[in-house]
Design a protein around this motif. Sequence first.
Motif, short mmCIF file in Angstrom:
data_model
loop_
_atom_site.label_atom_id
_atom_site.label_comp_id
_atom_site.label_asym_id
_atom_site.label_seq_id
_atom_site.Cartn_x
_atom_site.Cartn_y
_atom_site.Cartn_z
N SER A 6 5.23 29.59 16.06
CA SER A 6 4.40 28.21 15.76
C SER A 6 5.31 27.58 14.43
O SER A 6 5.78 28.45 13.49
CB SER A 6 2.96 28.62 15.33
N ASP A 44 7.34 25.59 8.17
CA ASP A 44 6.13 26.27 8.48
C ASP A 44 6.17 27.25 9.60
O ASP A 44 5.32 27.33 10.35
CB ASP A 44 4.86 25.28 8.52
N GLN A 46 5.87 30.32 11.99
CA GLN A 46 4.96 31.64 11.77
C GLN A 46 5.18 32.41 13.08
O GLN A 46 5.50 31.48 14.09
CB GLN A 46 3.50 31.19 11.68
N ILE A 48 3.01 34.59 15.53
CA ILE A 48 1.73 35.00 15.71
C ILE A 48 1.60 36.02 16.75
O ILE A 48 2.00 35.74 18.10
CB ILE A 48 0.82 33.73 16.22
N SER A 54 -0.78 36.46 11.95
CA SER A 54 0.28 35.50 11.70
C SER A 54 1.18 36.34 10.45
O SER A 54 0.65 36.68 9.64
CB SER A 54 -0.23 34.16 11.11
N TRP A 55 2.61 36.19 10.88
CA TRP A 55 3.54 36.57 10.05
C TRP A 55 4.48 35.45 9.63
O TRP A 55 4.86 34.76 10.56
CB TRP A 55 4.36 37.87 10.55
N ASN A 56 4.93 35.19 8.34
CA ASN A 56 6.17 34.37 8.05
C ASN A 56 7.31 35.08 8.25
O ASN A 56 7.14 36.27 8.43
CB ASN A 56 5.91 33.89 6.58
#
Length: 219
Positions: A6, A44, A46, A48, A54-56
């Motif tokens: 995302s 932003d 991410q 998922i 969610s992980w950065n």
Amino acid sequence: MKGIISFTYRTPKGADTVLYSDEMRAAKALLLAEDMERTGRANDIQFIDTHEYSWNLKELRKQLEEIKTEPHDVKIYFDGGFDLKSRKSGLGCAIYYEQNEKAYRLRRNALVEELESNNEAEYAALHLAVKEVEELGVHHMPITIIGDSQVVINQLSEDWPVYEKELAKWANRIEDKVEKLGLEVEFELVSRKKNREADQLATQALKEVNISSLKEMDR
């Protein structure tokens, strides 16, 4: 581990929108996300996963580094055979995986006497394989289960219903174990020719030849 990317895409003139990728393996997602980040137009970002966590990018890099030290990229080949004359069953499984940047193959077989059909032997062989995966410490990651049994593959992937009481018991045992370990399973139906190794292990078990080995393989 699988999931989607995302991210917010922003044009040079300041227009932006949130976009989502198709589902993919985490390693591929990280490569694409890092490339998008370098363009300066994706923000932003991410990852998922299939459990909607969610992980950065920093967290995802760390997670993938940790996975390298654990068994991953797991592929299970299984086969079972039932001898009508002796009423015995041979179970065989070959498990391929990677760990610490090395490739391994685990082979196991077993001779059992309490089963009543070839389909039950096929289920028992897969159950043996899943228990071996548990012993390896595999958890919360994708695995591929490969076999030539249309009954087992199609029933566990929910393409076919399970009417037989005994087969339903085996299906439940396997599904409970998979859920307990947090595994994301992909099923692959192959020809008997492409499942030759597991078939040979099951045949050797019927001949009372016990196989239990772990070997490092060429990558």
